[in-house]
Enzyme design. Structure first.
Site, PDB file in Angstrom:
ATOM      1  N   HIS A 173       0.654  -1.312  -0.046  1.00 52.07           N
ATOM      2  CA  HIS A 173       0.166  -0.228   0.451  1.00 52.07           C
ATOM      3  C   HIS A 173       1.168   0.880   0.140  1.00 52.07           C
ATOM      4  CE1 HIS A 173      -4.471  -1.823   1.828  1.00 52.07           C
ATOM      5  NE2 HIS A 173      -4.058  -1.904   0.472  1.00 52.07           N
ATOM      6  N   LYS A 214       1.123   0.054  14.894  1.00 49.45           N
ATOM      7  CA  LYS A 214       2.777   0.634  15.294  1.00 49.45           C
ATOM      8  C   LYS A 214       3.320  -0.836  16.586  1.00 49.45           C
ATOM      9  CE  LYS A 214       4.004   3.658  13.505  1.00 49.45           C
ATOM     10  NZ  LYS A 214       4.497   2.518  12.011  1.00 49.45           N
ATOM     11  N   TYR A 249      -9.126   5.802   7.623  1.00 55.93           N
ATOM     12  CA  TYR A 249      -9.185   5.507   9.435  1.00 55.93           C
ATOM     13  C   TYR A 249     -10.697   6.996   9.117  1.00 55.93           C
ATOM     14  CZ  TYR A 249      -4.682   3.416   9.845  1.00 55.93           C
ATOM     15  OH  TYR A 249      -4.145   2.618  10.558  1.00 55.93           O
ATOM     16  N   PRO A 264      -3.221   0.425  18.791  1.00 55.59           N
ATOM     17  CA  PRO A 264      -3.093   0.774  18.022  1.00 55.59           C
ATOM     18  C   PRO A 264      -4.032   0.935  16.663  1.00 55.59           C
ATOM     19  CG  PRO A 264      -5.703  -0.945  18.464  1.00 55.59           C
ATOM     20  CD  PRO A 264      -5.040   0.007  19.589  1.00 55.59           C
ATOM     21  N   TYR A 283       3.678   6.702   9.839  1.00 55.33           N
ATOM     22  CA  TYR A 283       3.338   4.977   9.736  1.00 55.33           C
ATOM     23  C   TYR A 283       3.416   4.539   8.837  1.00 55.33           C
ATOM     24  CZ  TYR A 283      -1.274   3.004   8.227  1.00 55.33           C
ATOM     25  OH  TYR A 283      -1.940   1.663   8.227  1.00 55.33           O
TER      26      TYR A 283
HETATM   27  P1  FAS Z   1       3.074 -11.224  22.316  1.00 49.86           P
HETATM   28  O1  FAS Z   1       1.663 -11.158  22.590  1.00 49.86           O
HETATM   29  O2  FAS Z   1       2.378 -11.530  20.333  1.00 49.86           O
HETATM   30  O3  FAS Z   1       3.564 -12.802  22.259  1.00 49.86           O
HETATM   31  C1  FAS Z   1       3.992 -13.174  23.492  1.00 49.86           C
HETATM   32  C2  FAS Z   1       3.794 -14.910  23.295  1.00 49.86           C
HETATM   33  O4  FAS Z   1       4.347 -15.414  24.804  1.00 49.86           O
HETATM   34  C3  FAS Z   1       2.479 -14.927  23.698  1.00 49.86           C
HETATM   35  O5  FAS Z   1       2.506 -16.125  22.606  1.00 49.86           O
HETATM   36  C4  FAS Z   1       2.060 -15.738  25.051  1.00 49.86           C
HETATM   37  O6  FAS Z   1       1.164 -16.613  25.243  1.00 49.86           O
HETATM   38  C5  FAS Z   1       3.359 -15.336  25.202  1.00 49.86           C
HETATM   39  N1  FAS Z   1       3.303 -15.978  26.980  1.00 49.86           N
HETATM   40  C6  FAS Z   1       3.424 -15.070  28.412  1.00 49.86           C
HETATM   41  N2  FAS Z   1       3.460 -15.716  29.155  1.00 49.86           N
HETATM   42  C7  FAS Z   1       3.984 -16.666  28.495  1.00 49.86           C
HETATM   43  C8  FAS Z   1       5.108 -17.514  29.143  1.00 49.86           C
HETATM   44  N3  FAS Z   1       5.082 -17.167  30.951  1.00 49.86           N
HETATM   45  N4  FAS Z   1       5.957 -18.209  29.127  1.00 49.86           N
HETATM   46  C9  FAS Z   1       5.283 -19.258  27.698  1.00 49.86           C
HETATM   47  N5  FAS Z   1       4.844 -18.016  26.894  1.00 49.86           N
HETATM   48  C10 FAS Z   1       3.690 -16.730  27.768  1.00 49.86           C
HETATM   49  N6  FAS Z   1      -1.020  -4.150  16.406  1.00 49.86           N
HETATM   50  C11 FAS Z   1      -0.412  -3.437  15.822  1.00 49.86           C
HETATM   51  O7  FAS Z   1       0.192  -2.892  14.931  1.00 49.86           O
HETATM   52  N7  FAS Z   1      -2.215  -3.508  15.204  1.00 49.86           N
HETATM   53  C12 FAS Z   1      -2.997  -4.217  15.210  1.00 49.86           C
HETATM   54  O8  FAS Z   1      -4.673  -4.207  15.266  1.00 49.86           O
HETATM   55  C13 FAS Z   1      -2.974  -5.096  16.641  1.00 49.86           C
HETATM   56  N8  FAS Z   1      -3.659  -5.296  18.021  1.00 49.86           N
HETATM   57  C14 FAS Z   1      -4.413  -5.725  18.439  1.00 49.86           C
HETATM   58  C15 FAS Z   1      -5.345  -6.727  19.357  1.00 49.86           C
HETATM   59  C16 FAS Z   1      -4.960  -7.729  20.691  1.00 49.86           C
HETATM   60  C17 FAS Z   1      -6.189  -8.560  21.070  1.00 49.86           C
HETATM   61  C18 FAS Z   1      -3.767  -7.697  20.989  1.00 49.86           C
HETATM   62  C19 FAS Z   1      -3.359  -8.019  22.272  1.00 49.86           C
HETATM   63  C20 FAS Z   1      -2.654  -6.713  20.238  1.00 49.86           C
HETATM   64  C21 FAS Z   1      -2.770  -5.991  18.969  1.00 49.86           C
HETATM   65  N9  FAS Z   1      -1.672  -5.238  18.082  1.00 49.86           N
HETATM   66  C22 FAS Z   1      -1.838  -4.347  16.963  1.00 49.86           C
HETATM   67  C23 FAS Z   1      -0.303  -5.322  19.140  1.00 49.86           C
HETATM   68  C24 FAS Z   1       0.515  -6.814  18.984  1.00 49.86           C
HETATM   69  O9  FAS Z   1       0.149  -6.773  17.224  1.00 49.86           O
HETATM   70  C25 FAS Z   1       1.334  -6.832  19.715  1.00 49.86           C
HETATM   71  O10 FAS Z   1       2.253  -5.229  19.113  1.00 49.86           O
HETATM   72  C26 FAS Z   1       2.689  -8.229  18.933  1.00 49.86           C
HETATM   73  O11 FAS Z   1       1.618  -9.295  19.289  1.00 49.86           O
HETATM   74  C27 FAS Z   1       3.680  -7.904  19.898  1.00 49.86           C
HETATM   75  O12 FAS Z   1       4.112  -8.436  19.723  1.00 49.86           O
HETATM   76  P2  FAS Z   1       5.257 -10.110  20.963  1.00 49.86           P
HETATM   77  O13 FAS Z   1       5.774  -9.043  21.609  1.00 49.86           O
HETATM   78  O14 FAS Z   1       6.129 -11.169  20.564  1.00 49.86           O
HETATM   79  O15 FAS Z   1       3.857 -10.605  21.280  1.00 49.86           O
HETATM   80  C1  PHB Z   2      -4.856  -4.281  11.145  1.00 51.21           C
HETATM   81  O1  PHB Z   2      -5.266  -4.562   9.940  1.00 51.21           O
HETATM   82  O2  PHB Z   2      -5.460  -5.420  11.526  1.00 51.21           O
HETATM   83  C2  PHB Z   2      -5.121  -3.129  11.751  1.00 51.21           C
HETATM   84  C3  PHB Z   2      -4.602  -2.093  10.268  1.00 51.21           C
HETATM   85  C4  PHB Z   2      -4.288  -0.188  11.129  1.00 51.21           C
HETATM   86  C5  PHB Z   2      -4.364  -0.205  12.489  1.00 51.21           C
HETATM   87  C6  PHB Z   2      -5.172  -1.590  12.898  1.00 51.21           C
HETATM   88  C7  PHB Z   2      -5.263  -2.591  12.245  1.00 51.21           C
HETATM   89  O3  PHB Z   2      -3.782   1.127  12.561  1.00 51.21           O
END
Ligand code: FAS
Ligand code: PHB
Length: 391
Positions: free
Chosen positions: A72, A297, A201, A293, A385
């Site tokens: 994009h 980032k 957005y 989100p 962005y």
């Molecule tokens: P993660 O949370 O992805 O991974 C951590 C891992 O550690 C998990 O698999 C967990 O099971 C494991 N873990 C935890 N405790 C443990 C333990 N005691 N022992 C072993 N393993 C353990 N970011 C965006 O940029 N755009 C979005 O739209 C967006 N939507 C999101 C929606 C939700 C519901 C959430 C919670 C986050 C969202 N995020 C979004 C942010 C998300 O993408 C995070 O930034 C990203 O997953 C970060 O990756 P990690 O740091 O690897 O953490």
């Molecule tokens: C998504 O596609 O999940 C998405 C895209 C842009 C955002 C957040 C989530 O800022």
């Protein structure tokens, strides 16, 4: 068990770190609480910034992304019932973003670790990190009912916001800065082709809405809701009607509808724990920081952290040089705070705060009109962005 780098968490941060270390000839073990199926299916991020795409490509993890991802060059801001396109490439000398879901990045990285006989232990719950401030830290974990100890040279907590990594740092060492927001996001996946080629957005008096996508056949959409709201209050028809209301434009643009296949509500917070290191324990990704989100980032910050850390660990491993390791936290936090500010700004600019005054709402519209009428302001949004260059 013994390894060079003990990694807690098989999200994008932990998996990419293990992959990058392997390419540097450094062995690691990843301990993951959940099953492989769970982490591969967990719906989260959708946008890879320019630097993330480059890191995945350069490390041999970008092949399917380049086949199936959607590049994009722009995003749309929608307000006053009109569409305003922000040209990412024009504002950044050609930098852009890639639509490629976090679920797919995780699948690709797990497959690469498996091909390399990497050690990713699923359903292995890390219970504690011991000896973080000694030369021989360890992780106590439980798998299949048996407690074991993983002896390491260093431990990296990539275990997300709710993990144990931060708790291994003694009280009083970490400085935590945080903000919660008076809204959350209701996110859906729907089997319907995206109604626009790019992301939308939308700022609207009824609340924020986001049009994103996962593929030419699947749309990803979000609605601002109250933090106390639940998906039970949102039958499909109500979601589509509310999205129509918030995306309304003079142009008669319409939003396609289709079967909703996933529905969830995500709270919004800004959070930073500093420093991102304590002795031989390092924090990376959501274990150290959370962003709302709106700026897309979260995942990208996790990638930037582990890219930095892999380089620092390689310097230490091959040259016995700890300079980059000593600089890791300060270097990573400069990028973290830039992303925190951008994510806070995008969130405050686009959402409708129930407690906002008429003055606040006029400021939001004035800011939106300035960004979409000034090349300089538009370029500033574009560079944040699309992502500033990874150091
Ligand atoms: P993660 O949370 O992805 O991974 C951590 C891992 O550690 C998990 O698999 C967990 O099971 C494991 N873990 C935890 N405790 C443990 C333990 N005691 N022992 C072993 N393993 C353990 N970011 C965006 O940029 N755009 C979005 O739209 C967006 N939507 C999101 C929606 C939700 C519901 C959430 C919670 C986050 C969202 N995020 C979004 C942010 C998300 O993408 C995070 O930034 C990203 O997953 C970060 O990756 P990690 O740091 O690897 O953490
Ligand atoms: C998504 O596609 O999940 C998405 C895209 C842009 C955002 C957040 C989530 O800022």
């Amino acid at each position: 068990m013994r390894t060079r780098v003990g990694i807690i968490g098989a999200g994008p941060a932990g998996l990419l770190l293990s992959h990058l270390l392997h390419r540097q000839g450094i062995e690691s073990v990843v301990l993951e609480l959940r099953t492989r199926e769970y982490v591969e299916r967990r719906q989260r991020a959708g946008i890879l910034e320019h630097g993330t795409v480059e890191v995945l490509r350069a490390s041999g993890a970008g092949e399917r992304m380049d086949r199936q991802g959607i590049p994009h060059q722009g995003v749309e801001l929608r307000f006053d019932r009109r569409a305003h396109r922000i040209d990412l490439a024009a504002g950044t000398g050609g930098r852009s973003v890639m639509v490629y879901a976090q679920t797919e990045v995780v699948k690709d990285l797990i497959a690469l670790r498996e091909q390399a006989d990497g050690q990713v232990l699923f359903e292995a719950e890390a219970l504690s990190v011991d000896g973080a401030d000694t030369a021989s830290p360890s992780v106590r974990f439980r798998q299949a009912g048996a407690e074991q100890t993983l002896d390491c040279d260093v431990v990296v907590a990539c275990d997300g916001f709710h993990g144990i990594g931060r708790r291994a740092v003694p009280d009083g060492v970490l400085t935590v800065s945080e903000r919660t927001y008076p809204f959350a996001w209701l996110g859906i996946l729907a089997d319907v082709p995206p109604s626009c080629d790019e992301l939308i957005y939308a700022h609207h008096a009824r609340g924020f809405a986001l049009h994103s996508m996962r593929s030419p056949q699947v749309s990803r959409l979000y609605l601002q809701v109250d933090p106390s709201d639940t998906t039970d209050n949102w039958p499909d028809a109500r979601i589509w009607d509310e999205l129509d209301a918030r995306f309304e434009t003079e142009s008669g643009w319409t939003l396609g509808r289709g079967p909703v296949t996933e529905k969830s509500i995500t709270p919004m917070r800004s959070f930073v724990a500093e420093p991102m290191r304590h002795g031989r324990l390092f924090l990376a990704g959501d274990a150290a920081h959370i962003v709302p989100p709106t700026g897309a980032k979260g995942l990208n910050l996790a990638v930037a952290d582990v890219t930095l850390l892999a380089r620092a660990l390689s310097h230490w491993h091959t040259r016995q040089d700890e300079t980059l390791l000593d600089a890791y936290s300060e270097t990573a936090l400069r990028r973290v705070w830039r992303a925190e500010h951008f994510s806070y700004t995008m969130t405050s600019l686009l959402h409708t705060d129930p407690a906002a005054t008429a003055f606040d709402r006029r400021l939001q519209l004035s800011h939106l009109r300035y960004i979409t009428s000034s090349d300089a302001a538009s370029a500033s949004l574009a560079e944040n962005y699309a992502g500033l260059p990874v150091v």
